[in-house]
Scaffold this active site. Structure first.
Site, PDB file in Angstrom:
ATOM      1  N   HIS A 121       0.805  -1.217   0.000  1.00  0.00           N
ATOM      2  CA  HIS A 121       0.000   0.000   0.000  1.00  0.00           C
ATOM      3  C   HIS A 121       0.839   1.268   0.000  1.00  0.00           C
ATOM      4  CE1 HIS A 121      -3.331  -2.784   0.681  1.00  0.00           C
ATOM      5  NE2 HIS A 121      -3.952  -1.890  -0.067  1.00  0.00           N
ATOM      6  N   ARG A 149     -10.324   4.014  -1.588  1.00  0.00           N
ATOM      7  CA  ARG A 149      -9.879   3.222  -0.433  1.00  0.00           C
ATOM      8  C   ARG A 149     -10.130   4.030   0.842  1.00  0.00           C
ATOM      9  NH1 ARG A 149      -5.694   1.638  -4.354  1.00  0.00           N
ATOM     10  NH2 ARG A 149      -5.459  -0.613  -4.323  1.00  0.00           N
ATOM     11  N   ARG A 151     -15.184   1.943  -1.315  1.00  0.00           N
ATOM     12  CA  ARG A 151     -14.883   0.625  -0.754  1.00  0.00           C
ATOM     13  C   ARG A 151     -14.876   0.821   0.763  1.00  0.00           C
ATOM     14  NH1 ARG A 151      -9.881  -2.523  -1.076  1.00  0.00           N
ATOM     15  NH2 ARG A 151      -8.692  -0.800  -0.287  1.00  0.00           N
ATOM     16  N   GLU A 191     -11.482 -11.015  -4.057  1.00  0.00           N
ATOM     17  CA  GLU A 191     -10.062 -10.926  -3.733  1.00  0.00           C
ATOM     18  C   GLU A 191      -9.510 -12.223  -3.176  1.00  0.00           C
ATOM     19  OE1 GLU A 191      -8.894  -6.791  -2.445  1.00  0.00           O
ATOM     20  OE2 GLU A 191     -10.551  -7.164  -1.081  1.00  0.00           O
ATOM     21  N   ASN A 247      -4.696  -7.332  -6.683  1.00  0.00           N
ATOM     22  CA  ASN A 247      -3.522  -7.267  -5.796  1.00  0.00           C
ATOM     23  C   ASN A 247      -3.601  -8.376  -4.752  1.00  0.00           C
ATOM     24  OD1 ASN A 247      -2.988  -4.940  -7.169  1.00  0.00           O
ATOM     25  ND2 ASN A 247      -3.796  -3.589  -5.587  1.00  0.00           N
ATOM     26  N   ASP A 248      -4.775  -8.493  -4.143  1.00  0.00           N
ATOM     27  CA  ASP A 248      -4.946  -9.553  -3.149  1.00  0.00           C
ATOM     28  C   ASP A 248      -5.221 -10.899  -3.801  1.00  0.00           C
ATOM     29  OD1 ASP A 248      -4.530  -8.493  -0.570  1.00  0.00           O
ATOM     30  OD2 ASP A 248      -6.313  -7.264  -0.849  1.00  0.00           O
ATOM     31  N   CYS A 284     -10.009  -3.677 -10.239  1.00  0.00           N
ATOM     32  CA  CYS A 284      -9.463  -2.439  -9.677  1.00  0.00           C
ATOM     33  C   CYS A 284      -8.084  -2.647  -9.061  1.00  0.00           C
ATOM     34  CB  CYS A 284     -10.426  -1.839  -8.661  1.00  0.00           C
ATOM     35  SG  CYS A 284     -10.754  -2.930  -7.275  1.00  0.00           S
TER      36      CYS A 284
HETATM   37  C1  PEP Z   1      -6.745  -5.293  -4.488  1.00  0.00           C
HETATM   38  O1  PEP Z   1      -6.521  -6.099  -3.581  1.00  0.00           O
HETATM   39  O2  PEP Z   1      -6.501  -5.517  -5.697  1.00  0.00           O
HETATM   40  C2  PEP Z   1      -7.315  -3.975  -4.186  1.00  0.00           C
HETATM   41  C3  PEP Z   1      -7.693  -3.179  -5.145  1.00  0.00           C
HETATM   42  O3  PEP Z   1      -7.398  -3.615  -2.858  1.00  0.00           O
HETATM   43  P1  PEP Z   1      -6.102  -3.206  -2.000  1.00  0.00           P
HETATM   44  O4  PEP Z   1      -4.933  -3.020  -2.941  1.00  0.00           O
HETATM   45  O5  PEP Z   1      -6.416  -1.949  -1.269  1.00  0.00           O
HETATM   46  O6  PEP Z   1      -5.911  -4.367  -1.088  1.00  0.00           O
HETATM   47 MG    MG Z   2      -7.350  -5.743  -1.630  1.00  0.00          MG
END
Ligand code: PEP
Ligand code: MG
Length: 584
Positions: free
Chosen positions: A189, A296, A332, A431, A454-455, A502
């Protein structure tokens, strides 16, 4: 001297280096004069008292907002501060003419080492509390070195071992030319916030702290993931030339601002932006986004002493919704935990924080706090086109529990006579692998799905997104990930729901084309990536993208997918998207 790391946030920053020293390393060992001994003991006592006051305040806030259970970890920390053995040992050391900082640090190091050896799991976990207490007291003994992050006097390149997401959110954008950290990954992050704020960054630069000192000249190249320390004239010239090339590409991209994200064969993609802070909304309008696909909101909860109230959140969300109207904004709901922790929330100290008390799990276990946020989002919906989604859902029960809280929030607003959009779309993020496999069930009860790659990548491949040693294995193009994407899109469409992406994957122009081909309806990316993705979408017919996705799904490993994307797309994408290592 050149260091190689991971390109975390694009851009090139040049300037004097400002080194952030962690508190425990900054402790200096110097002797105390005989006539200063009592004053040094008093100084140490006042640091302990100040730390105790901090802890009392934090404990009070947590007990009030989250309940007694959550607050108990601070009781343990207060007991450590009050420990008579600690006092005795440190006083004795100061009387032996060592200064308070060193005396205290050495005592705490010895206690932590003793705990390391014990078998008892509970006691071993107390080690992180000891580190917390150590940092807090040292901060009082030495002044808060991290304050340098928000209060830089002159423009500088920040170099640190580690920079947390909330630290990056606090950086003074006018003064920070870029940052370099020894740890972290591209989807940490800290990196995401840096991208959102347009701060060039390179992470995972191993060992850099051993070589830098304040006032050195540093060049952060956030495109290539390089950090150049005290460059010679030739290296400086190279970076100047690269910066000029980047500027030319940026001008070409700026011309796309008011054009739609539509493929040459007329297929319109919703191209939205991700933001972390309300102030970023102006940047979203500047790049001509179709909306905000991921706000976020948890950054609202970080770096403060207590929880934000419902009204404060409402005002901030309303301002964003109004400014973006009539374009949609997806809020979110709080995704705390993992690498986004606030000490007053009691989310610290887990062995596997990404697999622990995080996202929707945290929110559902604090229904009062969660409902206040939901109400704030509903109230903002009276002033713009608002949507809401939940992070980290891993089962239908969780989605139902969250939707149930939405129902209760709406009933409360009805009773209070507050206006809100009665047709507000509520969706969820996909996710986790478990969400992928029940996406059909989830899609029946939600209005849309937004895939957080990402997750999803880290959980599908079991590769920590924050771990720099794993970064070469954290692979968006792996067959397991592509099949998960296809399955999710298919499940959403079967239920007549739209499906977005996203995560950072959507911000890479070639990957964006692949996602288009996989049937994704909406892409939400950082403001930096948005014009590049738009340029890519405007260059590749959707029919070609679909054929490409079919071939990608037939590949048996990621490298083959990558080669396919290069072979098929590099001849059609504009030159400035391909440039020499300048890809985001
Ligand atoms: C993700 O996990 O792709 C996402 C958009 O949320 P974050 O990056 O805040 O975990
Ligand atoms: Mg995420």
């Amino acid at each position: 001297m050149r260091f190689q790391g991971i390109a975390a946030s694009p851009g090139i920053g040049v300037g004097p280096v400002h080194v952030i020293i962690p508190e425990d390393h900054a402790v200096k060992d110097f002797p105390i004069a005989a006539d200063r001994v009592e004053a040094e003991i008093a100084f140490f006592e006042s640091a302990l008292q100040a730390s105790r006051r901090d802890l009392e305040q934090i404990r009070h806030g947590i007990a009030h907002e989250l309940g007694e259970q959550e607050a108990t970890i601070y009781d343990a920390q207060m007991m450590m501060v009050d420990d008579p053995d600690l006092r005795r040992a440190v006083h004795e050391s100061i009387r032996g003419r060592r200064n308070a900082g060193v005396s205290f640090r050495d005592y705490m190091t010895a206690v932590a080492a003793r705990l390391e050896r014990v078998q008892d799991e509970y006691l071993r976990e107390r080690r992180s509390d000891i580190l917390d207490v150590e940092r807090r007291v040292l901060r009082h003994l030495m002044g808060d070195t991290r304050q340098g992050l928000s209060g830089l006097e002159a423009p500088a390149v920040i170099v640190a071992h580690e920079i947390g997401p909330s630290d990056v959110a606090l950086l003074d954008r006018r003064r920070v030319l870029g940052f370099v950290a020894e740890v972290g990954g591209r989807t940490s992050h800290s990196a995401i916030v840096a991208r959102g704020r347009g701060i060039p960054a390179v992470v995972a630069v191993r060992g850099v702290m051993q070589h830098v000192k304040n006032g050195d000249l540093g060049i952060v190249d956030g495109f290539r993931g390089e950090f150049e320390l005290n460059p010679d004239a030739a290296a400086s010239g190279r970076y100047r030339a690269r910066r000029a090339r980047v500027d030319t590409g940026t001008q070409a991209l700026a011309a796309l601002r008011d054009l739609p994200a539509v493929t040459p064969d007329g297929f319109k993609v919703d191209l939205a932006a991700n933001i972390e802070l309300p102030a970023e909304v102006e940047g979203v309008l500047e790049v001509g986004a179709d909306g905000i696909g991921l706000f976020r909101t948890e950054f609202f909860y970080l770096d403060r002493a207590e929880l934000p109230g419902e009204d404060e959140q409402y005002r901030a969300y309303r301002a964003v919704a109004e400014r973006m109207s009539p374009r949609p904004v997806i809020f979110r709901t709080m995704d705390l935990g993992g690498d986004k922790v606030a000490s007053y929330l009691g989310t610290t100290h887990e062995t596997n924080p990404f697999l622990g008390y995080r996202g929707i799990r945290f929110a559902l276990s604090h229904p009062e706090v969660f409902r206040a946020q939901i109400r704030a989002i509903y109230r903002a919906s009276a002033h713009g086109r608002v949507r809401m989604m939940f992070p980290m859902i891993s089962s239908l029960e969780e989605l139902r529990a969250a939707l149930d809280l939405c129902g209760r929030a709406r009933a409360e607003l009805d009773r209070a006579g507050s206006a809100y959009d009665r047709d507000l779309e509520v969706g969820l993020m996909i996710e986790t692998p478990s969400a992928v496999w029940v996406a059909d069930l989830l899609a029946r009860e939600a209005r849309f799905l937004s895939i957080g790659t990402n997750d999803l990548i880290q959980y599908t491949l079991a590769m920590d997104r924050d771990n720099q040693r794993m970064s070469h294995l954290y692979e968006p193009l792996s067959p397991a990930v592509l099949r998960s994407l296809r399955h999710t899109v298919h499940s959403g469409h079967q239920a007549q729901r739209w499906v977005g992406v996203c995560g950072e994957m959507a911000g890479d122009p070639r990957h964006a084309i692949l996602l288009l081909g996989l049937g994704v309806d909406e892409l939400s990316v950082s403001c930096f990536d948005l014009p590049r993705v738009k340029a890519a979408l405007r260059s590749v017919p959707v029919l070609k993208a679909r054929a490409l996705a079919e071939r990608a799904l037939a590949c048996d490993h990621a490298e083959a997918v990558r080669a396919l994307l290069h072979a098929e797309l590099d001849t059609v994408l504009p030159d400035y998207l391909l440039g020499d290592g300048d890809e985001a």
